[in-house]
Design a protein around this motif. Structure first.
Motif, PDB file in Angstrom:
ATOM      1  N   VAL A   4       0.835  -1.207   0.000  1.00  0.00           N
ATOM      2  CA  VAL A   4       0.000   0.000   0.000  1.00  0.00           C
ATOM      3  C   VAL A   4       0.867   1.252   0.000  1.00  0.00           C
ATOM      4  CG1 VAL A   4      -1.670   1.331   1.362  1.00  0.00           C
ATOM      5  CG2 VAL A   4      -1.967  -1.145   1.075  1.00  0.00           C
ATOM      6  N   LEU A   5       1.917   1.256   0.815  1.00  0.00           N
ATOM      7  CA  LEU A   5       2.783   2.433   0.863  1.00  0.00           C
ATOM      8  C   LEU A   5       3.568   2.610  -0.435  1.00  0.00           C
ATOM      9  CD1 LEU A   5       4.142   2.254   4.517  1.00  0.00           C
ATOM     10  CD2 LEU A   5       2.569   3.938   3.578  1.00  0.00           C
ATOM     11  N   THR A   6       3.806   1.528  -1.158  1.00  0.00           N
ATOM     12  CA  THR A   6       4.575   1.600  -2.397  1.00  0.00           C
ATOM     13  C   THR A   6       3.701   1.944  -3.594  1.00  0.00           C
ATOM     14  OG1 THR A   6       6.162  -0.025  -1.558  1.00  0.00           O
ATOM     15  CG2 THR A   6       6.133   0.354  -3.939  1.00  0.00           C
ATOM     16  N   TYR A   7       2.542   1.302  -3.699  1.00  0.00           N
ATOM     17  CA  TYR A   7       1.728   1.413  -4.910  1.00  0.00           C
ATOM     18  C   TYR A   7       0.401   2.137  -4.714  1.00  0.00           C
ATOM     19  CZ  TYR A   7       5.066  -1.968  -6.739  1.00  0.00           C
ATOM     20  OH  TYR A   7       6.226  -2.608  -7.136  1.00  0.00           O
ATOM     21  N   GLY A   8       0.070   2.533  -3.483  1.00  0.00           N
ATOM     22  CA  GLY A   8      -1.148   3.296  -3.274  1.00  0.00           C
ATOM     23  C   GLY A   8      -2.291   2.460  -2.743  1.00  0.00           C
ATOM     24  N   ASP A   9      -3.481   3.088  -2.725  1.00  0.00           N
ATOM     25  CA  ASP A   9      -4.623   2.502  -2.037  1.00  0.00           C
ATOM     26  C   ASP A   9      -5.635   1.828  -2.956  1.00  0.00           C
ATOM     27  OD1 ASP A   9      -5.519   4.761  -3.274  1.00  0.00           O
ATOM     28  OD2 ASP A   9      -6.399   5.685  -1.496  1.00  0.00           O
ATOM     29  N   GLY A  10      -5.242   1.426  -4.155  1.00  0.00           N
ATOM     30  CA  GLY A  10      -6.162   0.741  -5.061  1.00  0.00           C
ATOM     31  C   GLY A  10      -6.509  -0.648  -4.575  1.00  0.00           C
ATOM     32  N   TRP A  11      -7.695  -1.128  -4.993  1.00  0.00           N
ATOM     33  CA  TRP A  11      -8.131  -2.448  -4.567  1.00  0.00           C
ATOM     34  C   TRP A  11      -7.255  -3.550  -5.143  1.00  0.00           C
ATOM     35  CZ3 TRP A  11     -10.968  -3.399  -0.558  1.00  0.00           C
ATOM     36  CH2 TRP A  11     -11.866  -2.422  -0.093  1.00  0.00           C
ATOM     37  N   ALA A  12      -6.695  -3.323  -6.320  1.00  0.00           N
ATOM     38  CA  ALA A  12      -5.789  -4.328  -6.885  1.00  0.00           C
ATOM     39  C   ALA A  12      -4.551  -4.481  -6.005  1.00  0.00           C
ATOM     40  CB  ALA A  12      -5.386  -3.934  -8.308  1.00  0.00           C
ATOM     41  N   VAL A  70       9.830 -10.242  -3.176  1.00  0.00           N
ATOM     42  CA  VAL A  70       9.154 -10.956  -4.267  1.00  0.00           C
ATOM     43  C   VAL A  70       7.807 -10.311  -4.570  1.00  0.00           C
ATOM     44  CG1 VAL A  70       8.106 -13.149  -4.951  1.00  0.00           C
ATOM     45  CG2 VAL A  70      10.345 -13.124  -3.827  1.00  0.00           C
ATOM     46  N   GLY A  71       7.016 -10.036  -3.521  1.00  0.00           N
ATOM     47  CA  GLY A  71       5.690  -9.471  -3.727  1.00  0.00           C
ATOM     48  C   GLY A  71       5.724  -8.103  -4.368  1.00  0.00           C
ATOM     49  N   ILE A  72       6.619  -7.246  -3.884  1.00  0.00           N
ATOM     50  CA  ILE A  72       6.744  -5.897  -4.471  1.00  0.00           C
ATOM     51  C   ILE A  72       7.201  -6.008  -5.920  1.00  0.00           C
ATOM     52  CG2 ILE A  72       8.069  -3.755  -4.386  1.00  0.00           C
ATOM     53  CD1 ILE A  72       5.878  -3.877  -2.300  1.00  0.00           C
ATOM     54  N   GLY A  73       8.086  -6.962  -6.198  1.00  0.00           N
ATOM     55  CA  GLY A  73       8.545  -7.157  -7.576  1.00  0.00           C
ATOM     56  C   GLY A  73       7.430  -7.627  -8.494  1.00  0.00           C
ATOM     57  N   ILE A  74       6.635  -8.597  -8.028  1.00  0.00           N
ATOM     58  CA  ILE A  74       5.525  -9.095  -8.842  1.00  0.00           C
ATOM     59  C   ILE A  74       4.506  -7.994  -9.101  1.00  0.00           C
ATOM     60  CG2 ILE A  74       3.554 -10.671  -8.848  1.00  0.00           C
ATOM     61  CD1 ILE A  74       5.296 -12.672  -7.324  1.00  0.00           C
ATOM     62  N   MET A  75       4.178  -7.238  -8.067  1.00  0.00           N
ATOM     63  CA  MET A  75       3.183  -6.181  -8.219  1.00  0.00           C
ATOM     64  C   MET A  75       3.711  -5.007  -9.029  1.00  0.00           C
ATOM     65  SD  MET A  75       1.597  -6.293  -4.367  1.00  0.00           S
ATOM     66  CE  MET A  75       0.247  -5.178  -4.739  1.00  0.00           C
ATOM     67  N   GLY A  76       5.036  -4.907  -9.124  1.00  0.00           N
ATOM     68  CA  GLY A  76       5.615  -3.835  -9.930  1.00  0.00           C
ATOM     69  C   GLY A  76       5.413  -4.031 -11.421  1.00  0.00           C
ATOM     70  N   ILE A  77       5.165  -5.272 -11.845  1.00  0.00           N
ATOM     71  CA  ILE A  77       4.962  -5.534 -13.276  1.00  0.00           C
ATOM     72  C   ILE A  77       3.668  -4.890 -13.769  1.00  0.00           C
ATOM     73  CG2 ILE A  77       4.649  -7.331 -15.006  1.00  0.00           C
ATOM     74  CD1 ILE A  77       6.421  -9.140 -13.266  1.00  0.00           C
ATOM     75  N   PRO A  78       2.515  -5.159 -13.146  1.00  0.00           N
ATOM     76  CA  PRO A  78       1.310  -4.440 -13.593  1.00  0.00           C
ATOM     77  C   PRO A  78       1.355  -2.952 -13.314  1.00  0.00           C
ATOM     78  CG  PRO A  78       0.832  -5.818 -11.676  1.00  0.00           C
ATOM     79  CD  PRO A  78       2.207  -6.195 -12.143  1.00  0.00           C
ATOM     80  N   ASP A  79       2.084  -2.542 -12.275  1.00  0.00           N
ATOM     81  CA  ASP A  79       2.199  -1.106 -11.988  1.00  0.00           C
ATOM     82  C   ASP A  79       2.927  -0.398 -13.138  1.00  0.00           C
ATOM     83  OD1 ASP A  79       2.052   1.230 -10.080  1.00  0.00           O
ATOM     84  OD2 ASP A  79       4.228   1.079 -10.358  1.00  0.00           O
ATOM     85  N   ALA A  83       2.931  -1.304 -16.117  1.00  0.00           N
ATOM     86  CA  ALA A  83       2.055  -1.321 -17.298  1.00  0.00           C
ATOM     87  C   ALA A  83       0.823  -0.431 -17.091  1.00  0.00           C
ATOM     88  CB  ALA A  83       1.602  -2.746 -17.586  1.00  0.00           C
ATOM     89  N   GLY A  84       0.749   0.248 -15.939  1.00  0.00           N
ATOM     90  CA  GLY A  84      -0.368   1.138 -15.662  1.00  0.00           C
ATOM     91  C   GLY A  84      -1.640   0.436 -15.280  1.00  0.00           C
ATOM     92  N   LEU A  85      -1.542  -0.804 -14.765  1.00  0.00           N
ATOM     93  CA  LEU A  85      -2.736  -1.576 -14.405  1.00  0.00           C
ATOM     94  C   LEU A  85      -3.096  -1.453 -12.949  1.00  0.00           C
ATOM     95  CD1 LEU A  85      -1.984  -4.823 -16.439  1.00  0.00           C
ATOM     96  CD2 LEU A  85      -3.428  -2.882 -17.103  1.00  0.00           C
ATOM     97  N   LEU A  86      -2.208  -0.910 -12.114  1.00  0.00           N
ATOM     98  CA  LEU A  86      -2.517  -0.744 -10.690  1.00  0.00           C
ATOM     99  C   LEU A  86      -3.008   0.660 -10.422  1.00  0.00           C
ATOM    100  CD1 LEU A  86       0.360  -2.609  -8.812  1.00  0.00           C
ATOM    101  CD2 LEU A  86      -1.951  -3.393  -9.253  1.00  0.00           C
TER     102      LEU A  86
END
Length: 393
Positions: free
Chosen positions: A327-335, A379-388, A390-393
Protein backbone atom coordinates in the motif's frame (compact mmCIF):
# COMPACT_ATOMS: atom_id res chain seq x y z
CA UNK A 1 8.66 -41.83 7.45
CA UNK A 2 7.64 -38.18 7.09
CA UNK A 3 10.45 -35.61 6.89
CA UNK A 4 10.58 -33.03 9.67
CA UNK A 5 8.25 -30.15 8.96
CA UNK A 6 6.41 -31.98 6.18
CA UNK A 7 2.75 -31.10 5.70
CA UNK A 8 1.94 -34.37 3.92
CA UNK A 9 -0.29 -36.97 5.56
CA UNK A 10 1.02 -40.55 5.88
CA UNK A 11 0.24 -42.83 2.95
CA UNK A 12 -3.14 -44.50 3.38
CA UNK A 13 -4.26 -42.20 6.17
CA UNK A 14 -7.75 -40.76 5.95
CA UNK A 15 -7.65 -36.99 5.73
CA UNK A 16 -10.04 -35.08 8.01
CA UNK A 17 -12.42 -32.55 6.51
CA UNK A 18 -10.38 -29.51 5.62
CA UNK A 19 -10.73 -26.57 7.98
CA UNK A 20 -10.96 -24.35 4.90
CA UNK A 21 -14.40 -25.78 4.15
CA UNK A 22 -15.69 -25.44 7.69
CA UNK A 23 -14.31 -21.93 8.09
CA UNK A 24 -15.48 -20.62 4.72
CA UNK A 25 -18.50 -18.72 6.17
CA UNK A 26 -16.22 -17.11 8.74
CA UNK A 27 -13.79 -16.14 5.99
CA UNK A 28 -16.55 -14.42 4.02
CA UNK A 29 -17.61 -12.46 7.10
CA UNK A 30 -14.01 -11.43 7.85
CA UNK A 31 -13.45 -10.34 4.26
CA UNK A 32 -16.67 -8.32 4.41
CA UNK A 33 -15.32 -6.49 7.46
CA UNK A 34 -12.01 -5.86 5.71
CA UNK A 35 -13.83 -4.50 2.66
CA UNK A 36 -16.01 -2.29 4.85
CA UNK A 37 -12.91 -0.83 6.46
CA UNK A 38 -11.51 -0.03 3.03
CA UNK A 39 -14.79 1.56 1.88
CA UNK A 40 -16.07 3.37 4.98
CA UNK A 41 -12.92 4.72 6.61
CA UNK A 42 -11.90 6.82 3.56
CA UNK A 43 -15.33 8.49 3.60
CA UNK A 44 -15.00 9.25 7.30
CA UNK A 45 -11.43 10.43 6.83
CA UNK A 46 -12.58 13.12 4.41
CA UNK A 47 -14.83 14.52 7.13
CA UNK A 48 -12.24 14.44 9.88
CA UNK A 49 -9.98 17.39 10.48
CA UNK A 50 -6.46 17.35 11.82
CA UNK A 51 -6.05 18.65 15.33
CA UNK A 52 -4.02 18.55 18.51
CA UNK A 53 -5.03 15.33 20.25
CA UNK A 54 -3.21 16.17 23.47
CA UNK A 55 -0.92 13.12 23.58
CA UNK A 56 2.80 12.91 22.81
CA UNK A 57 3.48 13.42 19.12
CA UNK A 58 6.19 12.26 16.74
CA UNK A 59 7.94 15.59 17.27
CA UNK A 60 8.79 14.73 20.90
CA UNK A 61 11.16 12.08 22.17
CA UNK A 62 8.40 10.47 24.24
CA UNK A 63 6.09 10.46 21.24
CA UNK A 64 8.68 8.71 19.10
CA UNK A 65 9.37 6.19 21.85
CA UNK A 66 5.71 5.33 22.34
CA UNK A 67 5.13 5.34 18.59
CA UNK A 68 7.85 2.74 18.23
CA UNK A 69 5.68 0.24 20.15
CA UNK A 70 3.53 -0.25 17.02
CA UNK A 71 6.07 0.65 14.36
CA UNK A 72 6.15 -3.01 13.30
CA UNK A 73 2.52 -2.65 12.19
CA UNK A 74 3.33 0.68 10.44
CA UNK A 75 1.03 2.62 12.83
CA UNK A 76 3.59 4.49 14.96
CA UNK A 77 1.13 6.33 17.23
CA UNK A 78 1.26 6.44 21.02
CA UNK A 79 -2.37 5.45 21.80
CA UNK A 80 -2.03 2.24 19.76
CA UNK A 81 1.03 1.18 21.75
CA UNK A 82 -0.50 2.08 25.09
CA UNK A 83 -3.76 0.30 24.29
CA UNK A 84 -1.83 -2.79 23.24
CA UNK A 85 0.21 -2.91 26.45
CA UNK A 86 -2.78 -2.34 28.74
CA UNK A 87 -4.85 -5.16 27.26
CA UNK A 88 -1.80 -7.41 26.94
CA UNK A 89 -1.34 -7.13 30.70
CA UNK A 90 -5.05 -7.79 31.14
CA UNK A 91 -4.79 -10.94 29.01
CA UNK A 92 -1.76 -12.07 31.03
CA UNK A 93 -3.62 -11.63 34.33
CA UNK A 94 -6.64 -13.44 32.90
CA UNK A 95 -4.42 -16.32 31.82
CA UNK A 96 -2.89 -16.57 35.30
CA UNK A 97 -6.40 -16.86 36.74
CA UNK A 98 -7.42 -19.39 34.11
CA UNK A 99 -10.29 -17.26 32.81
CA UNK A 100 -11.95 -18.52 29.63
CA UNK A 101 -12.08 -15.01 28.18
CA UNK A 102 -8.30 -14.70 28.20
CA UNK A 103 -8.13 -15.43 24.47
CA UNK A 104 -5.12 -17.18 22.97
CA UNK A 105 -2.53 -17.61 25.70
CA UNK A 106 -0.34 -14.54 25.48
CA UNK A 107 3.33 -15.01 24.64
CA UNK A 108 2.55 -18.61 23.67
CA UNK A 109 1.46 -19.59 27.17
CA UNK A 110 4.98 -19.12 28.53
CA UNK A 111 3.91 -16.90 31.43
CA UNK A 112 6.88 -14.67 30.57
CA UNK A 113 5.00 -11.55 29.44
CA UNK A 114 6.41 -9.28 32.21
CA UNK A 115 9.96 -10.28 31.28
CA UNK A 116 9.22 -10.06 27.56
CA UNK A 117 7.94 -6.50 27.97
CA UNK A 118 10.78 -5.51 30.31
CA UNK A 119 13.47 -6.76 27.91
CA UNK A 120 11.74 -5.24 24.88
CA UNK A 121 11.33 -1.84 26.55
CA UNK A 122 14.91 -1.99 27.82
CA UNK A 123 16.19 -2.68 24.31
CA UNK A 124 14.02 0.12 22.92
CA UNK A 125 15.28 2.64 25.48
CA UNK A 126 18.88 1.64 24.78
CA UNK A 127 18.23 1.90 21.05
CA UNK A 128 17.00 5.47 21.48
CA UNK A 129 19.86 6.35 23.82
CA UNK A 130 22.51 5.07 21.38
CA UNK A 131 20.92 5.89 18.02
CA UNK A 132 18.65 8.88 18.71
CA UNK A 133 20.95 11.14 16.70
CA UNK A 134 20.11 9.26 13.49
CA UNK A 135 16.47 10.43 13.69
CA UNK A 136 17.20 14.16 13.67
CA UNK A 137 16.82 14.44 9.91
CA UNK A 138 14.55 11.53 8.91
CA UNK A 139 12.78 8.39 10.05
CA UNK A 140 15.07 5.62 11.27
CA UNK A 141 14.30 2.07 12.56
CA UNK A 142 14.99 2.64 16.27
CA UNK A 143 11.98 0.43 17.07
CA UNK A 144 13.65 -2.79 15.91
CA UNK A 145 14.75 -4.18 19.35
CA UNK A 146 11.19 -3.98 20.67
CA UNK A 147 10.05 -6.71 18.26
CA UNK A 148 13.17 -8.80 17.77
CA UNK A 149 16.16 -9.94 19.83
CA UNK A 150 15.21 -8.88 23.42
CA UNK A 151 11.81 -10.62 23.66
CA UNK A 152 13.06 -13.60 21.65
CA UNK A 153 16.02 -14.16 23.98
CA UNK A 154 13.73 -14.08 27.01
CA UNK A 155 11.39 -16.63 25.43
CA UNK A 156 14.32 -18.98 24.79
CA UNK A 157 16.32 -18.45 28.02
CA UNK A 158 13.49 -17.73 30.46
CA UNK A 159 12.94 -15.22 33.22
CA UNK A 160 15.66 -13.62 35.28
CA UNK A 161 17.50 -10.42 36.10
CA UNK A 162 20.49 -11.64 34.15
CA UNK A 163 18.57 -12.73 31.08
CA UNK A 164 16.40 -9.64 30.54
CA UNK A 165 19.21 -7.02 30.70
CA UNK A 166 21.41 -9.21 28.51
CA UNK A 167 18.61 -9.47 25.98
CA UNK A 168 18.02 -5.71 26.07
CA UNK A 169 21.70 -4.92 25.51
CA UNK A 170 22.00 -7.38 22.64
CA UNK A 171 19.00 -5.79 20.96
CA UNK A 172 20.12 -2.21 21.41
CA UNK A 173 23.73 -2.86 20.41
CA UNK A 174 23.16 -5.29 17.52
CA UNK A 175 19.65 -5.01 16.07
CA UNK A 176 19.34 -1.26 15.59
CA UNK A 177 22.67 -0.58 13.86
CA UNK A 178 22.23 -3.54 11.49
CA UNK A 179 18.74 -2.31 10.61
CA UNK A 180 20.08 1.23 10.17
CA UNK A 181 22.74 -0.03 7.79
CA UNK A 182 20.27 -2.14 5.81
CA UNK A 183 17.77 0.71 5.47
CA UNK A 184 20.17 3.53 4.69
CA UNK A 185 22.81 1.71 2.67
CA UNK A 186 20.59 -0.72 0.76
CA UNK A 187 16.87 0.15 0.82
CA UNK A 188 17.13 3.91 0.31
CA UNK A 189 19.65 3.80 -2.59
CA UNK A 190 17.77 0.96 -4.33
CA UNK A 191 14.30 2.35 -3.68
CA UNK A 192 13.19 -0.71 -1.69
CA UNK A 193 10.55 -0.57 1.07
CA UNK A 194 12.12 0.22 4.44
CA UNK A 195 10.52 -2.87 5.95
CA UNK A 196 13.03 -4.97 4.00
CA UNK A 197 15.87 -3.29 5.88
CA UNK A 198 14.03 -3.45 9.20
CA UNK A 199 13.47 -7.21 9.12
CA UNK A 200 16.91 -7.87 7.65
CA UNK A 201 18.35 -6.14 10.70
CA UNK A 202 16.17 -8.33 12.89
CA UNK A 203 17.16 -11.74 11.55
CA UNK A 204 20.82 -10.90 11.01
CA UNK A 205 21.23 -9.50 14.52
CA UNK A 206 19.33 -12.46 15.98
CA UNK A 207 21.74 -14.92 14.38
CA UNK A 208 24.64 -13.06 15.98
CA UNK A 209 22.88 -12.61 19.33
CA UNK A 210 21.91 -16.26 19.80
CA UNK A 211 25.39 -17.37 18.76
CA UNK A 212 26.83 -15.04 21.42
CA UNK A 213 24.41 -16.33 24.06
CA UNK A 214 25.94 -19.78 23.68
CA UNK A 215 29.23 -18.33 24.96
CA UNK A 216 27.80 -16.38 27.91
CA UNK A 217 28.08 -18.58 31.02
CA UNK A 218 25.01 -17.10 32.74
CA UNK A 219 22.76 -17.82 29.75
CA UNK A 220 21.53 -21.39 30.21
CA UNK A 221 18.47 -22.20 28.06
CA UNK A 222 15.65 -24.48 29.17
CA UNK A 223 14.07 -26.71 26.54
CA UNK A 224 12.54 -24.07 24.22
CA UNK A 225 9.07 -24.58 22.75
CA UNK A 226 8.54 -24.23 19.00
CA UNK A 227 5.95 -21.50 18.68
CA UNK A 228 2.81 -21.70 20.79
CA UNK A 229 0.86 -24.50 22.37
CA UNK A 230 -1.58 -26.69 20.45
CA UNK A 231 -4.87 -25.10 19.45
CA UNK A 232 -6.75 -28.41 19.60
CA UNK A 233 -7.77 -30.91 16.94
CA UNK A 234 -10.60 -28.78 15.56
CA UNK A 235 -11.20 -25.05 15.15
CA UNK A 236 -14.62 -23.58 15.78
CA UNK A 237 -16.04 -20.95 13.45
CA UNK A 238 -14.99 -18.23 15.92
CA UNK A 239 -11.37 -19.36 15.64
CA UNK A 240 -10.78 -17.52 12.36
CA UNK A 241 -11.69 -13.96 13.45
CA UNK A 242 -9.95 -14.49 16.77
CA UNK A 243 -6.81 -15.85 15.15
CA UNK A 244 -6.62 -13.11 12.52
CA UNK A 245 -6.90 -10.53 15.29
CA UNK A 246 -4.21 -12.25 17.36
CA UNK A 247 -1.86 -12.17 14.36
CA UNK A 248 -1.79 -8.38 14.60
CA UNK A 249 0.34 -8.62 17.77
CA UNK A 250 2.46 -11.65 16.86
CA UNK A 251 5.26 -9.25 15.91
CA UNK A 252 5.50 -8.18 19.57
CA UNK A 253 5.46 -11.88 20.63
CA UNK A 254 2.01 -11.49 22.23
CA UNK A 255 -0.25 -13.30 19.73
CA UNK A 256 -3.38 -12.42 21.66
CA UNK A 257 -6.62 -10.97 20.33
CA UNK A 258 -7.19 -8.72 23.36
CA UNK A 259 -3.80 -7.09 22.94
CA UNK A 260 -4.63 -6.60 19.26
CA UNK A 261 -8.01 -5.05 20.07
CA UNK A 262 -6.31 -2.62 22.46
CA UNK A 263 -3.84 -1.68 19.75
CA UNK A 264 -6.53 -1.21 17.09
CA UNK A 265 -8.75 0.79 19.45
CA UNK A 266 -5.86 3.14 20.22
CA UNK A 267 -5.03 3.36 16.53
CA UNK A 268 -8.57 4.38 15.56
CA UNK A 269 -8.68 6.87 18.43
CA UNK A 270 -5.47 8.49 17.20
CA UNK A 271 -6.77 8.48 13.62
CA UNK A 272 -10.12 10.04 14.59
CA UNK A 273 -8.35 12.80 16.49
CA UNK A 274 -5.82 13.43 13.71
CA UNK A 275 -6.08 11.50 10.42
CA UNK A 276 -2.51 12.49 9.57
CA UNK A 277 -1.04 10.94 12.72
CA UNK A 278 -0.85 7.22 11.83
CA UNK A 279 1.17 5.64 9.03
CA UNK A 280 3.72 8.46 8.79
CA UNK A 281 1.22 11.11 7.74
CA UNK A 282 0.47 9.33 4.47
CA UNK A 283 -3.31 9.31 4.87
CA UNK A 284 -3.25 5.65 3.84
CA UNK A 285 -4.46 4.11 7.08
CA UNK A 286 -7.85 2.96 5.69
CA UNK A 287 -6.25 1.09 2.79
CA UNK A 288 -3.37 -0.22 4.89
CA UNK A 289 -5.66 -1.54 7.63
CA UNK A 290 -7.98 -3.09 5.04
CA UNK A 291 -5.00 -4.81 3.40
CA UNK A 292 -3.82 -6.18 6.75
CA UNK A 293 -7.29 -7.50 7.59
CA UNK A 294 -7.65 -9.20 4.20
CA UNK A 295 -4.16 -10.69 4.55
CA UNK A 296 -4.77 -11.99 8.07
CA UNK A 297 -8.13 -13.49 7.09
CA UNK A 298 -6.83 -15.20 3.95
CA UNK A 299 -3.63 -16.41 5.62
CA UNK A 300 -5.32 -17.90 8.69
CA UNK A 301 -8.05 -19.49 6.56
CA UNK A 302 -5.70 -20.96 3.95
CA UNK A 303 -3.32 -22.36 6.55
CA UNK A 304 -5.93 -23.38 9.16
CA UNK A 305 -5.13 -27.08 8.73
CA UNK A 306 -1.45 -26.36 9.32
CA UNK A 307 -2.38 -24.43 12.46
CA UNK A 308 -4.21 -27.54 13.67
CA UNK A 309 -1.37 -29.85 12.71
CA UNK A 310 1.57 -27.89 14.12
CA UNK A 311 -0.08 -26.00 16.98
CA UNK A 312 1.36 -22.70 15.69
CA UNK A 313 1.92 -21.34 12.20
CA UNK A 314 3.51 -18.04 11.10
CA UNK A 315 0.47 -16.58 9.30
CA UNK A 316 1.28 -13.13 10.69
CA UNK A 317 4.33 -12.75 8.43
CA UNK A 318 2.68 -10.84 5.53
CA UNK A 319 0.39 -8.85 7.88
CA UNK A 320 3.35 -6.77 9.06
CA UNK A 321 5.44 -6.84 5.89
CA UNK A 322 4.14 -7.19 2.34
CA UNK A 323 0.55 -6.04 2.92
CA UNK A 324 1.40 -2.60 4.36
CA UNK A 325 4.51 -2.22 2.19
CA UNK A 326 2.44 -2.76 -0.96
CA UNK A 327 0.00 0.00 0.00
CA UNK A 328 2.78 2.43 0.86
CA UNK A 329 4.58 1.60 -2.40
CA UNK A 330 1.73 1.41 -4.91
CA UNK A 331 -1.15 3.30 -3.27
CA UNK A 332 -4.62 2.50 -2.04
CA UNK A 333 -6.16 0.74 -5.06
CA UNK A 334 -8.13 -2.45 -4.57
CA UNK A 335 -5.79 -4.33 -6.88
CA UNK A 336 -2.93 -3.41 -4.54
CA UNK A 337 -4.86 -4.33 -1.39
CA UNK A 338 -6.06 -7.70 -2.67
CA UNK A 339 -2.95 -8.54 -4.68
CA UNK A 340 -0.66 -8.00 -1.71
CA UNK A 341 -3.00 -10.01 0.53
CA UNK A 342 -3.10 -13.03 -1.78
CA UNK A 343 0.62 -13.08 -2.55
CA UNK A 344 1.57 -12.59 1.08
CA UNK A 345 -0.86 -15.18 2.46
CA UNK A 346 0.29 -17.85 0.03
CA UNK A 347 4.04 -17.20 0.10
CA UNK A 348 5.02 -15.79 3.49
CA UNK A 349 3.89 -18.40 6.06
CA UNK A 350 5.16 -21.56 4.26
CA UNK A 351 8.54 -19.95 3.62
CA UNK A 352 8.80 -18.94 7.27
CA UNK A 353 7.93 -22.46 8.39
CA UNK A 354 10.53 -23.95 6.04
CA UNK A 355 13.22 -21.80 7.65
CA UNK A 356 11.99 -22.31 11.21
CA UNK A 357 12.23 -26.11 11.12
CA UNK A 358 15.88 -25.82 10.06
CA UNK A 359 16.96 -23.52 12.90
CA UNK A 360 18.93 -24.80 15.91
CA UNK A 361 16.81 -25.48 18.98
CA UNK A 362 18.30 -22.52 20.88
CA UNK A 363 17.55 -20.02 18.09
CA UNK A 364 14.06 -18.58 18.42
CA UNK A 365 11.66 -19.36 15.53
CA UNK A 366 11.02 -15.65 14.94
CA UNK A 367 14.24 -15.66 12.91
CA UNK A 368 12.50 -17.70 10.24
CA UNK A 369 9.49 -15.41 10.31
CA UNK A 370 11.43 -12.19 9.75
CA UNK A 371 13.69 -13.81 7.16
CA UNK A 372 10.54 -14.78 5.31
CA UNK A 373 9.35 -11.16 5.55
CA UNK A 374 12.48 -10.04 3.70
CA UNK A 375 11.96 -12.47 0.84
CA UNK A 376 8.17 -12.18 0.72
CA UNK A 377 8.28 -8.39 0.53
CA UNK A 378 10.96 -8.34 -2.16
CA UNK A 379 9.15 -10.96 -4.27
CA UNK A 380 5.69 -9.47 -3.73
CA UNK A 381 6.74 -5.90 -4.47
CA UNK A 382 8.54 -7.16 -7.58
CA UNK A 383 5.53 -9.10 -8.84
CA UNK A 384 3.18 -6.18 -8.22
CA UNK A 385 5.62 -3.84 -9.93
CA UNK A 386 4.96 -5.53 -13.28
CA UNK A 387 1.31 -4.44 -13.59
CA UNK A 388 2.20 -1.11 -11.99
CA UNK A 389 4.74 -0.45 -14.75
CA UNK A 390 2.05 -1.32 -17.30
CA UNK A 391 -0.37 1.14 -15.66
CA UNK A 392 -2.74 -1.58 -14.40
CA UNK A 393 -2.52 -0.74 -10.69
Amino acid sequence: MRPAGSDEAPVGARRPVSARIRLLPALLCCCAVAAAVGLVLPVLQERLTAGDAGWPTEASWLGRLLGDLTEAQFYAVAPAGLGMLVLAVGAHLAARRGLRLRGFDISYGSGLLPWVVAAALGGLLLSHALWWWTRTGSWQPTFVPFVSVPPAVVLVYGAGWRVAPTAAVLGGVLSTPLALAAVNLVCVPLGLPNVVGNVTGMWSSALVAFALCRRLPWMVPPAPPEGGGPEGPRQRVSWLPRRMLADFTEAQFYGNEWASLGMLAGLLLAWAADPAAPVYGSGLLPALLSAQLFTAALGCWWHADRWRRHGWYPTFVPVVSLAPAAVLTYGDGWAVILGGAVIGALLGPPLARAIIVRLPADFHPFIGSVASMTVTTLVGIGIMGIPDAAGLL
